[in-house]
Design a protein around this motif. Sequence first.
Motif, PDB file in Angstrom:
ATOM      1  N   GLN A  58     -41.582  15.618 -13.030  1.00 38.91           N
ATOM      2  CA  GLN A  58     -42.762  15.041 -13.688  1.00 38.91           C
ATOM      3  C   GLN A  58     -43.857  16.068 -13.927  1.00 38.91           C
ATOM      4  O   GLN A  58     -44.934  15.726 -14.403  1.00 38.91           O
ATOM      5  CB  GLN A  58     -43.290  13.830 -12.922  1.00 38.91           C
ATOM      6  N   PHE A 122     -43.937  11.080 -18.007  1.00 37.45           N
ATOM      7  CA  PHE A 122     -43.532   9.728 -17.620  1.00 37.45           C
ATOM      8  C   PHE A 122     -42.012   9.551 -17.581  1.00 37.45           C
ATOM      9  O   PHE A 122     -41.519   8.658 -16.897  1.00 37.45           O
ATOM     10  CB  PHE A 122     -44.197   8.687 -18.529  1.00 37.45           C
ATOM     11  N   VAL A 125     -41.441  10.570 -14.099  1.00 42.57           N
ATOM     12  CA  VAL A 125     -41.938   9.528 -13.184  1.00 42.57           C
ATOM     13  C   VAL A 125     -40.973   8.339 -13.179  1.00 42.57           C
ATOM     14  O   VAL A 125     -40.536   7.866 -12.120  1.00 42.57           O
ATOM     15  CB  VAL A 125     -43.359   9.068 -13.589  1.00 42.57           C
ATOM     16  N   ASP A 147     -53.901   5.508 -11.140  1.00 44.16           N
ATOM     17  CA  ASP A 147     -52.924   5.957 -12.135  1.00 44.16           C
ATOM     18  C   ASP A 147     -52.521   4.746 -12.973  1.00 44.16           C
ATOM     19  O   ASP A 147     -51.379   4.278 -12.929  1.00 44.16           O
ATOM     20  CB  ASP A 147     -51.724   6.588 -11.428  1.00 44.16           C
ATOM     21  N   GLN A 150     -49.518   4.937 -15.310  1.00 42.88           N
ATOM     22  CA  GLN A 150     -48.260   4.988 -14.542  1.00 42.88           C
ATOM     23  C   GLN A 150     -47.849   3.578 -14.127  1.00 42.88           C
ATOM     24  O   GLN A 150     -46.682   3.188 -14.262  1.00 42.88           O
ATOM     25  CB  GLN A 150     -48.454   5.862 -13.309  1.00 42.88           C
TER      26      GLN A 150
END
Length: 277
Positions: A58, A122, A125, A147, A150
């Motif tokens: 990430q 992302f 992530v 976040d 996220q």
Amino acid sequence: MKVLRSISALRDYRKQLAGSVGLVLTMGFLHEGHLSLVRRSKAECEYTFVSIFVNPTQFGPDEDFGAYPRDTNRDLKLLENTGADAVFLPGAGEMYPPGADTVVVPGKTAHRLEGAARPGHFRGVATVVLKLFNLIQPQRAYFGQKDAQQAAVIRKMVADLDVPVEIAVMPTVREGDGLAMSSRNTYLNPAEREAATVLYRSLKLAEELINGGERDAEIVRQRMTELISAEPLAHIDYVSVADAGSLDELAFVIRPALVSLAVRIGRTRLIDNVTLT
Ligand code: AMP
């Protein structure tokens, strides 16, 4: 507290648990923001797992993967004191063995804001979060509002891919002067630490303007930009007033709106946001 360093140890331990499992995913160097998520999980679930993994996929090539602060012994003491039941601490080779070649590519939610500023972020992530969900099989997973994008990307992934986990998003924990707690705050020297309060001050300004009736989102962005630009150590990556659901930039402020920003203070990139409901 059980400390699990391999996938096989994790799977053996997980098999024995009958009750509900809450999960807090972290990159370590823990602070009160992380611990607030652990406490909430403990209040709501029978077992609380925490993962500590600085996920290489990430980070962009010019980002701070190598420099990211790490202190596993301190983290384990904090988690023990907070009452976590198990900590998963995999090495990078455990999570990405040679030949690993499948990734999760999030859609539109991931394209703006952090996704635009950090290409591939992302994808890294979402891939690691799905792997950790599959390994730990929590009933609930706890994320921080700090976040916000996220959390939105993970919510969408879970819905789109039918992942059987409930996502809980908890409020941002701040220092006394408003700075959002972050492992990266440790990079700041005293002058930068002082300058870093400009993020929260600009969010407060946006909140005041909008609560005072300002409906022109561009004026809100401009006023925030002026405030931040007056701080010589601060350099703006983006300032956004967006629809909290789609993350599309707004022309007119409607609610819920997500006001968010990324600012470099010296060499440290910080993000923060508020949601106006
Ligand atoms: P990180 O270790 O920075 O990847 O963060 C792990 C989790 O903790 C993420 O869900 C973050 O949103 C959350 N988190 C980080 N900082 C804070 C904070 N100041 N308040 C609340 N949650 C946070």
